[in-house]
Scaffold this motif. Structure first.
Motif, PDB file in Angstrom:
ATOM      1  N   LEU A 133       0.839  -1.196   0.000  1.00 15.20           N
ATOM      2  CA  LEU A 133       0.000   0.000   0.000  1.00 15.20           C
ATOM      3  C   LEU A 133       0.871   1.243   0.000  1.00 15.20           C
ATOM      4  O   LEU A 133       1.814   1.351   0.793  1.00 15.20           O
ATOM      5  N   LEU A 134       0.561   2.188  -0.897  1.00 19.52           N
ATOM      6  CA  LEU A 134       1.207   3.500  -0.905  1.00 19.52           C
ATOM      7  C   LEU A 134       0.202   4.556  -0.481  1.00 19.52           C
ATOM      8  O   LEU A 134      -0.943   4.548  -0.935  1.00 19.52           O
ATOM      9  N   LEU A 135       0.639   5.463   0.385  1.00 18.91           N
ATOM     10  CA  LEU A 135      -0.165   6.607   0.787  1.00 18.91           C
ATOM     11  C   LEU A 135       0.424   7.853   0.141  1.00 18.91           C
ATOM     12  O   LEU A 135       1.588   8.185   0.372  1.00 18.91           O
ATOM     13  N   LEU A 136      -0.366   8.533  -0.673  1.00 16.29           N
ATOM     14  CA  LEU A 136       0.086   9.729  -1.384  1.00 16.29           C
ATOM     15  C   LEU A 136      -0.781  10.915  -0.989  1.00 16.29           C
ATOM     16  O   LEU A 136      -1.977  10.925  -1.255  1.00 16.29           O
ATOM     17  N   ASP A 137      -0.161  11.904  -0.366  1.00 13.00           N
ATOM     18  CA  ASP A 137      -0.873  13.108   0.040  1.00 13.00           C
ATOM     19  C   ASP A 137      -0.482  14.250  -0.884  1.00 13.00           C
ATOM     20  O   ASP A 137       0.654  14.715  -0.864  1.00 13.00           O
ATOM     21  N   GLU A 138      -1.421  14.682  -1.726  1.00 11.68           N
ATOM     22  CA  GLU A 138      -1.187  15.767  -2.677  1.00 11.68           C
ATOM     23  C   GLU A 138       0.098  15.534  -3.486  1.00 11.68           C
ATOM     24  O   GLU A 138       1.041  16.328  -3.417  1.00 11.68           O
ATOM     25  N   PRO A 139       0.175  14.452  -4.265  1.00 10.45           N
ATOM     26  CA  PRO A 139       1.436  14.060  -4.914  1.00 10.45           C
ATOM     27  C   PRO A 139       1.976  15.029  -5.950  1.00 10.45           C
ATOM     28  O   PRO A 139       3.169  15.007  -6.248  1.00 10.45           O
ATOM     29  N   THR A 140       1.126  15.906  -6.507  1.00 13.07           N
ATOM     30  CA  THR A 140       1.630  16.851  -7.513  1.00 13.07           C
ATOM     31  C   THR A 140       1.411  18.300  -7.080  1.00 13.07           C
ATOM     32  O   THR A 140       1.428  19.200  -7.909  1.00 13.07           O
ATOM     33  N   ASN A 141       1.245  18.513  -5.781  1.00 12.71           N
ATOM     34  CA  ASN A 141       1.026  19.862  -5.278  1.00 12.71           C
ATOM     35  C   ASN A 141       2.229  20.759  -5.610  1.00 12.71           C
ATOM     36  O   ASN A 141       3.371  20.437  -5.296  1.00 12.71           O
ATOM     37  N   GLY A 142       1.974  21.881  -6.275  1.00 13.95           N
ATOM     38  CA  GLY A 142       3.038  22.815  -6.613  1.00 13.95           C
ATOM     39  C   GLY A 142       3.802  22.494  -7.880  1.00 13.95           C
ATOM     40  O   GLY A 142       4.707  23.244  -8.264  1.00 13.95           O
ATOM     41  N   LEU A 143       3.462  21.393  -8.544  1.00 13.33           N
ATOM     42  CA  LEU A 143       4.144  21.022  -9.777  1.00 13.33           C
ATOM     43  C   LEU A 143       3.384  21.582 -10.976  1.00 13.33           C
ATOM     44  O   LEU A 143       2.159  21.689 -10.952  1.00 13.33           O
ATOM     45  N   ASP A 144       4.123  21.920 -12.034  1.00 13.49           N
ATOM     46  CA  ASP A 144       3.436  22.408 -13.223  1.00 13.49           C
ATOM     47  C   ASP A 144       2.744  21.254 -13.944  1.00 13.49           C
ATOM     48  O   ASP A 144       2.959  20.083 -13.631  1.00 13.49           O
ATOM     49  N   VAL A 145       1.921  21.589 -14.909  1.00 17.27           N
ATOM     50  CA  VAL A 145       1.048  20.603 -15.566  1.00 17.27           C
ATOM     51  C   VAL A 145       1.863  19.486 -16.216  1.00 17.27           C
ATOM     52  O   VAL A 145       1.512  18.302 -16.118  1.00 17.27           O
ATOM     53  N   GLU A 146       2.963  19.835 -16.862  1.00 15.88           N
ATOM     54  CA  GLU A 146       3.770  18.841 -17.567  1.00 15.88           C
ATOM     55  C   GLU A 146       4.387  17.838 -16.598  1.00 15.88           C
ATOM     56  O   GLU A 146       4.359  16.625 -16.833  1.00 15.88           O
ATOM     57  N   ILE A 147       4.933  18.342 -15.481  1.00 13.77           N
ATOM     58  CA  ILE A 147       5.544  17.453 -14.492  1.00 13.77           C
ATOM     59  C   ILE A 147       4.481  16.613 -13.803  1.00 13.77           C
ATOM     60  O   ILE A 147       4.682  15.420 -13.532  1.00 13.77           O
ATOM     61  N   ALA A 148       3.325  17.213 -13.519  1.00 15.40           N
ATOM     62  CA  ALA A 148       2.233  16.469 -12.886  1.00 15.40           C
ATOM     63  C   ALA A 148       1.803  15.296 -13.763  1.00 15.40           C
ATOM     64  O   ALA A 148       1.566  14.184 -13.274  1.00 15.40           O
ATOM     65  N   LYS A 149       1.714  15.540 -15.066  1.00 21.28           N
ATOM     66  CA  LYS A 149       1.333  14.477 -15.998  1.00 21.28           C
ATOM     67  C   LYS A 149       2.385  13.367 -16.002  1.00 21.28           C
ATOM     68  O   LYS A 149       2.058  12.177 -16.109  1.00 21.28           O
ATOM     69  N   GLU A 150       3.643  13.752 -15.874  1.00 13.90           N
ATOM     70  CA  GLU A 150       4.739  12.776 -15.802  1.00 13.90           C
ATOM     71  C   GLU A 150       4.584  11.882 -14.573  1.00 13.90           C
ATOM     72  O   GLU A 150       4.734  10.656 -14.650  1.00 13.90           O
ATOM     73  N   ILE A 151       4.252  12.486 -13.432  1.00 13.52           N
ATOM     74  CA  ILE A 151       4.055  11.726 -12.194  1.00 13.52           C
ATOM     75  C   ILE A 151       2.839  10.812 -12.311  1.00 13.52           C
ATOM     76  O   ILE A 151       2.861   9.662 -11.847  1.00 13.52           O
ATOM     77  N   HIS A 152       1.792  11.296 -12.958  1.00 17.73           N
ATOM     78  CA  HIS A 152       0.616  10.446 -13.191  1.00 17.73           C
ATOM     79  C   HIS A 152       1.003   9.192 -13.963  1.00 17.73           C
ATOM     80  O   HIS A 152       0.570   8.077 -13.637  1.00 17.73           O
ATOM     81  N   GLY A 153       1.818   9.371 -14.998  1.00 20.05           N
ATOM     82  CA  GLY A 153       2.264   8.233 -15.802  1.00 20.05           C
ATOM     83  C   GLY A 153       3.065   7.240 -14.997  1.00 20.05           C
ATOM     84  O   GLY A 153       2.911   6.017 -15.147  1.00 20.05           O
ATOM     85  N   VAL A 154       3.930   7.752 -14.110  1.00 22.12           N
ATOM     86  CA  VAL A 154       4.731   6.882 -13.234  1.00 22.12           C
ATOM     87  C   VAL A 154       3.821   6.060 -12.329  1.00 22.12           C
ATOM     88  O   VAL A 154       4.012   4.849 -12.165  1.00 22.12           O
ATOM     89  N   LEU A 155       2.817   6.704 -11.751  1.00 23.88           N
ATOM     90  CA  LEU A 155       1.909   6.009 -10.830  1.00 23.88           C
ATOM     91  C   LEU A 155       1.074   4.954 -11.551  1.00 23.88           C
ATOM     92  O   LEU A 155       0.885   3.836 -11.046  1.00 23.88           O
ATOM     93  N   GLN A 156       0.578   5.285 -12.726  1.00 17.64           N
ATOM     94  CA  GLN A 156      -0.219   4.331 -13.497  1.00 17.64           C
ATOM     95  C   GLN A 156       0.607   3.122 -13.919  1.00 17.64           C
ATOM     96  O   GLN A 156       0.146   1.976 -13.851  1.00 17.64           O
TER      97      GLN A 156
END
Length: 259
Positions: free
Chosen positions: A162-185
């Motif tokens: 189990l991973l607990l993620l609290d606001e995982p892309t808070n403060g990141l720009d849209v491009e970096i946030a999308k990158e993190i989404h891809g990593v998580l998926q």
């Protein structure tokens, strides 16, 4: 049927502030299965952080039950963190002058991973977040997206279920946030890890979540998939479907904490 990783039953937390009691969490029950991303969303003060803190072992519940892989984590005197990885995020938490690899050696020691297993384990988690090619670079040179991926790698040490993620892309720009989404998926698909996510960004919740839990006044108000939550909100448009953000705003009045 996928394995049930997290089971929370009637979780409650009451704080005593100089004789005045405050129920931060009144009744929260939820389940997360292997390879599932569940988002816990609600307004500030709804009880999200308190709930995640109890699931993660940082805060004792007043009552209720938290099970990881069928094991009641609060039943024994010593909390067992081995099945849980927590992603804090941000640009703190690592030694900037040390390499990504050496930083993970430090956390592998904290996790009591045997010395002989550390090299292969660190290589495994770096590969999962696509940082294997920069393992020997000093962390201070990393971009914000790379920092966040390194936080995820740290949380994956020891193969938690189990991973607990609290606001995982808070403060990141849209491009970096999308990158993190891809990593998580990719992570969920390749490892089957379960994720409990909190976020105020509805587009993020919509993109990542298999299931959404709406929490308000310390209680679970609604549970369902993105489409089910939108349908329950009764928000309609003539020319297009409602978004999750519009549906969330429709629920907002009943999610506010009672005075």
């Amino acid at each position: 049927m996928k394995k049930e990783i997290l089971t929370v039953k009637h979780l409650q937390k009451t704080f005593d502030n100089h004789g005045k009691k405050f129920a931060a969490v009144k009744d929260v029950s939820l389940k997360i299965h292997q390879g599932e991303i569940v988002a816990l969303i609600g307004p500030n003060g709804a009880g999200k952080t308190t709930t995640v803190s109890m699931v993660g072992g940082f805060l004792n519940p007043s009552s209720g039950q938290v099970k990881i892989n069928g094991h009641d984590i609060w039943k024994s005197k010593h909390f067992d963190h081995s099945g849980i990885g927590v992603v804090f995020g941000g640009e703190l938490g690592f030694y900037g002058r040390a390499s990504a690899y050496d930083n993970l050696v430090f956390f592998a020691n904290l996790n009591k991973i045997k010395w002989r297993q550390q090299r292969s384990e660190i290589q495994r988690v770096l590969k999962l977040v696509d940082l294997q090619n920069v393992a020997n670079k000093q962390v201070w040179t990393f971009s914000r997206g790379m920092y966040q991926r390194l936080h995820i790698a740290r949380a994956l040490l020891g193969s938690p279920s189990l991973l607990l993620l609290d606001e995982p892309t808070n403060g990141l720009d849209v491009e970096i946030a999308k990158e993190i989404h891809g990593v998580l998926q990719k992570l969920v698909k390749n490892t089957g890890v379960a994720i409990l996510l909190t976020s105020h960004i509805m587009s993020e919740v919509e993109a990542l979540s298999d299931k959404i839990i709406l929490i308000g006044d310390g209680k679970v108000k609604e549970t369902g998939t993105v489409s089910e939550i939108i349908a329950k909100s009764s928000v309609h448009h003539i020319d297009r479907p409602a978004t999750l953000e519009e549906s969330y705003l429709a629920f907002a009045p009943e999610l506010r904490r009672e005075q």
